[in-house]
Design a protein around this motif. Structure first.
Motif, PDB file in Angstrom:
ATOM      1  N   LYS A 180       0.589  -1.065   0.512  1.00 45.34           N
ATOM      2  CA  LYS A 180       0.040  -0.003  -0.585  1.00 45.34           C
ATOM      3  C   LYS A 180       0.903   1.286  -0.035  1.00 45.34           C
ATOM      4  O   LYS A 180       0.486   2.300  -0.529  1.00 45.34           O
ATOM      5  CB  LYS A 180      -0.848  -0.040   1.288  1.00 45.34           C
ATOM      6  CG  LYS A 180      -1.794  -0.906   1.188  1.00 45.34           C
ATOM      7  CD  LYS A 180      -2.912  -1.188   2.572  1.00 45.34           C
ATOM      8  CE  LYS A 180      -3.525  -2.184   3.000  1.00 45.34           C
ATOM      9  NZ  LYS A 180      -4.224  -2.465   4.105  1.00 45.34           N
ATOM     10  N   LEU A 181       1.948   1.805   0.892  1.00 52.76           N
ATOM     11  CA  LEU A 181       2.248   2.244   1.145  1.00 52.76           C
ATOM     12  C   LEU A 181       3.860   2.624  -0.332  1.00 52.76           C
ATOM     13  O   LEU A 181       3.407   3.862  -1.537  1.00 52.76           O
ATOM     14  CB  LEU A 181       4.184   1.827   2.601  1.00 52.76           C
ATOM     15  CG  LEU A 181       3.528   2.973   2.962  1.00 52.76           C
ATOM     16  CD1 LEU A 181       4.766   2.092   4.588  1.00 52.76           C
ATOM     17  CD2 LEU A 181       3.354   4.287   3.611  1.00 52.76           C
ATOM     18  N   SER A 182       3.862   1.659  -1.114  1.00 54.61           N
ATOM     19  CA  SER A 182       4.592   1.977  -1.749  1.00 54.61           C
ATOM     20  C   SER A 182       4.219   2.465  -3.534  1.00 54.61           C
ATOM     21  O   SER A 182       4.122   3.156  -4.181  1.00 54.61           O
ATOM     22  CB  SER A 182       5.216   0.155  -2.882  1.00 54.61           C
ATOM     23  OG  SER A 182       5.896  -0.430  -1.801  1.00 54.61           O
ATOM     24  N   GLU A 183       2.408   1.578  -3.520  1.00 50.21           N
ATOM     25  CA  GLU A 183       1.215   2.487  -4.177  1.00 50.21           C
ATOM     26  C   GLU A 183       1.460   3.953  -4.218  1.00 50.21           C
ATOM     27  O   GLU A 183       1.176   4.578  -5.014  1.00 50.21           O
ATOM     28  CB  GLU A 183       0.503   1.911  -4.001  1.00 50.21           C
ATOM     29  CG  GLU A 183       0.050   0.409  -4.580  1.00 50.21           C
ATOM     30  CD  GLU A 183      -0.841  -0.431  -4.151  1.00 50.21           C
ATOM     31  OE1 GLU A 183      -1.875   0.013  -4.101  1.00 50.21           O
ATOM     32  OE2 GLU A 183      -0.918  -1.796  -5.267  1.00 50.21           O
ATOM     33  N   LEU A 184       1.053   4.190  -2.921  1.00 49.98           N
ATOM     34  CA  LEU A 184       0.851   5.675  -2.459  1.00 49.98           C
ATOM     35  C   LEU A 184       1.864   6.806  -3.179  1.00 49.98           C
ATOM     36  O   LEU A 184       2.103   7.910  -3.243  1.00 49.98           O
ATOM     37  CB  LEU A 184       0.949   6.055  -1.222  1.00 49.98           C
ATOM     38  CG  LEU A 184      -0.576   4.946  -0.346  1.00 49.98           C
ATOM     39  CD1 LEU A 184      -1.046   5.792   1.248  1.00 49.98           C
ATOM     40  CD2 LEU A 184      -1.758   5.920  -1.257  1.00 49.98           C
ATOM     41  N   ASP A 185       3.602   6.286  -2.655  1.00 49.46           N
ATOM     42  CA  ASP A 185       4.630   6.795  -2.859  1.00 49.46           C
ATOM     43  C   ASP A 185       4.438   6.797  -4.232  1.00 49.46           C
ATOM     44  O   ASP A 185       5.665   7.653  -4.787  1.00 49.46           O
ATOM     45  CB  ASP A 185       5.554   5.359  -2.421  1.00 49.46           C
ATOM     46  CG  ASP A 185       5.852   6.081  -0.749  1.00 49.46           C
ATOM     47  OD1 ASP A 185       5.508   7.377  -0.944  1.00 49.46           O
ATOM     48  OD2 ASP A 185       6.911   5.261   0.030  1.00 49.46           O
ATOM     49  N   SER A 186       4.428   5.426  -5.202  1.00 49.13           N
ATOM     50  CA  SER A 186       4.116   5.910  -7.089  1.00 49.13           C
ATOM     51  C   SER A 186       3.388   7.327  -7.448  1.00 49.13           C
ATOM     52  O   SER A 186       1.893   6.856  -6.926  1.00 49.13           O
ATOM     53  CB  SER A 186       3.547   5.059  -7.418  1.00 49.13           C
ATOM     54  OG  SER A 186       3.825   4.765  -8.940  1.00 49.13           O
ATOM     55  N   SER A 187       3.692   9.005  -7.662  1.00 50.75           N
ATOM     56  CA  SER A 187       3.180   9.342  -8.355  1.00 50.75           C
ATOM     57  C   SER A 187       1.831   8.436  -9.415  1.00 50.75           C
ATOM     58  O   SER A 187       1.301   9.940 -10.044  1.00 50.75           O
ATOM     59  CB  SER A 187       3.924  10.180  -8.914  1.00 50.75           C
ATOM     60  OG  SER A 187       4.707   9.789  -9.803  1.00 50.75           O
TER      61      SER A 187
END
Length: 441
Positions: free
Chosen positions: A278-285
């Motif tokens: 989830k964090l990786s997805e949120l980090d991805s612009s």
């Protein structure tokens, strides 16, 4: 950059020289034309005092018509005399501009360009007392010929100026670029460098971006180290329990306990992996961010209902406060992310509470904003830790966090979701009293 500056300086110099030459030639030619016309008028006035068809040969002998073409034309346009060509071979001149103007106004003038553009013929016509017209003409260089005449000099000057510009531009570009080169070599001390003040905001922005990149790299490095450590703990437990079961030395009662430990560690591992994803997805612009009108009132009510079993497991009362109307509680955002936001805030309030504690969830409107409030009367957060609880894997009480099954990423996910929705967060907490988190949309 140096080459471009040199090229631009030489181009400006060449353009300035050529433009100046053209303008000066035009100005000079206009002055020259006016002077020629004045000279022709003077000559025509002098000739008119002595001119007659009977004394033309005497005038030629005296040199009065030297370098001039003299023509006498009657009032009907018939050529009576011409110093160059036989009148019999010449057509009617009544339609010539200078002649018709002289017949009407007393004098007339005109200039006609030759077919080769090399010379112009200037005409001045004067009406005499008997009604005939005396016309004098002179050939002179055209503006084109004048420009061709000065062109060698212009090219010489141009070559000298371009050479000078090349030398000067190299000196200037070196002087202009030198502060930038020193700045590039020592960006951290840009305030000490004697650079251009116009570049200060630009350099400051570059430095801030550079620091952000370094900070981001450090955060990713720390995150990788923390992930490795967090994954290692449940994997080590699973491996240890599995090894004991593999040897066959565990009793039936221990097998059940070991299996429970494996199950608990596996669940912790799955939760951790899910939060990392989830964090990786949120980090991805580049992640697709689909928005819609989300009813926060209904979303919060559903979340509270879904988390009731979890609250009962921790002996905590979870309550949704139905204090306001629903119609004004819609937010434009990503429904899945807002569900995750609600879940993490409520789950944290349940986990870090005391048996018999309470959690209140409320959605309300305040001054044209939507407010989501999650409040508990749990253990609270010490003041010195409140600025860091939204960092990844940051735990106030590590032993309690592991006992409750927390991954340490829930509030970090909350922070990212709030940033994605351009919302703001307020936190009030006191140890032993509880915590209140308000999110404003």
């Amino acid at each position: 950059m140096k080459k471009r500056v040199n090229y631009m300086l030489m181009l400006i110099a060449a353009s300035a020289i050529l433009l100046t030459t053209v303008l000066l030639t035009l100005i000079y030619y206009n002055l020259f034309r006016e002077q020629v016309m004045k000279d022709l008028r003077t000559n025509a006035l002098l000739l008119a005092q002595e001119f007659s068809l009977d004394n033309t040969e005497e005038m030629i002998a005296d040199g009065l018509t030297e370098e001039l073409r003299v023509t006498c034309i009657d009032s009907n346009g018939t050529v009576l005399y011409d110093s160059v060509q036989s009148p019999k071979d010449m057509d009617n001149h009544g339609g010539r501009p200078e002649v018709s103007e002289a017949l009407a106004a007393g004098e007339g003038r005109d200039a006609r360009i030759s077919s080769t553009f090399a010379e112009n013929t200037f005409y001045y016509a004067l009406r005499m007392q008997d009604g005939s017209v005396l016309r004098v003409a002179r050939e002179a260089d055209s503006i084109y010929q004048m420009f061709i005449g000065v062109l060698p000099g212009v090219l010489t000057v141009l070559a000298v100026v371009l050479l000078g510009c090349l030398l000067v531009s190299r000196l200037l570009t070196g002087k202009l670029i030198r502060p930038l080169q020193r700045l590039a070599a020592n960006l951290d001390a840009y305030e000490e460098e004697e650079a251009y003040e116009e570049l200060t905001p630009f350099v400051r922005m570059i430095k801030e971006q550079h620091q952000d990149i370094i900070k981001g790299a450090r955060i990713r490095q720390d995150f990788t180290a923390n992930v490795t450590h967090e994954l290692k703990t449940p994997l080590t437990s699973i491996s240890g329990y599995a090894e004991l079961l593999e040897t066959g030395m565990a009793s039936e009662k221990e097998v059940q306990r070991f299996a429970g430990g494996i199950h608990k560690s596996a669940n912790r591992l799955l939760n951790l992996i899910n939060d990392i994803i989830k964090l990786s997805e949120l980090d991805s612009s580049e992640q697709e961010f689909v928005t819609e009108q989300v009813d926060m009132y209904e979303l919060a009510q559903t979340c509270v209902e879904m988390l009731q079993p979890n609250a009962e497991k921790h002996q905590v009362t979870l309550e949704f406060e139905k204090g306001e109307q629903r119609k004004c509680c819609t937010v434009k955002g990503n429904k899945q992310m807002l569900e995750e936001l609600l879940y993490n805030l409520c789950d944290n309030a349940i986990r870090y509470n005391n048996p018999g504690g309470n959690v209140w969830v409320q959605v309300a409107t305040r001054e044209e904003q939507i407010m989501l409030k999650v409040k508990d009367n749990g253990i609270g957060i010490p003041f010195e830790h409140q600025d860091r609880i939204f960092e990844r894997f940051y735990r106030v009480d590590k032993s309690r966090s592991k006992q409750t099954g927390g991954t340490g990423l829930g509030l970090a996910i909350v922070k990212h979701i709030i940033a994605r929705h351009h919302a703001s967060l307020e936190l009030d907490s006191e140890v032993g009293v509880g915590t209140e988190i308000r999110v404003w949309f």
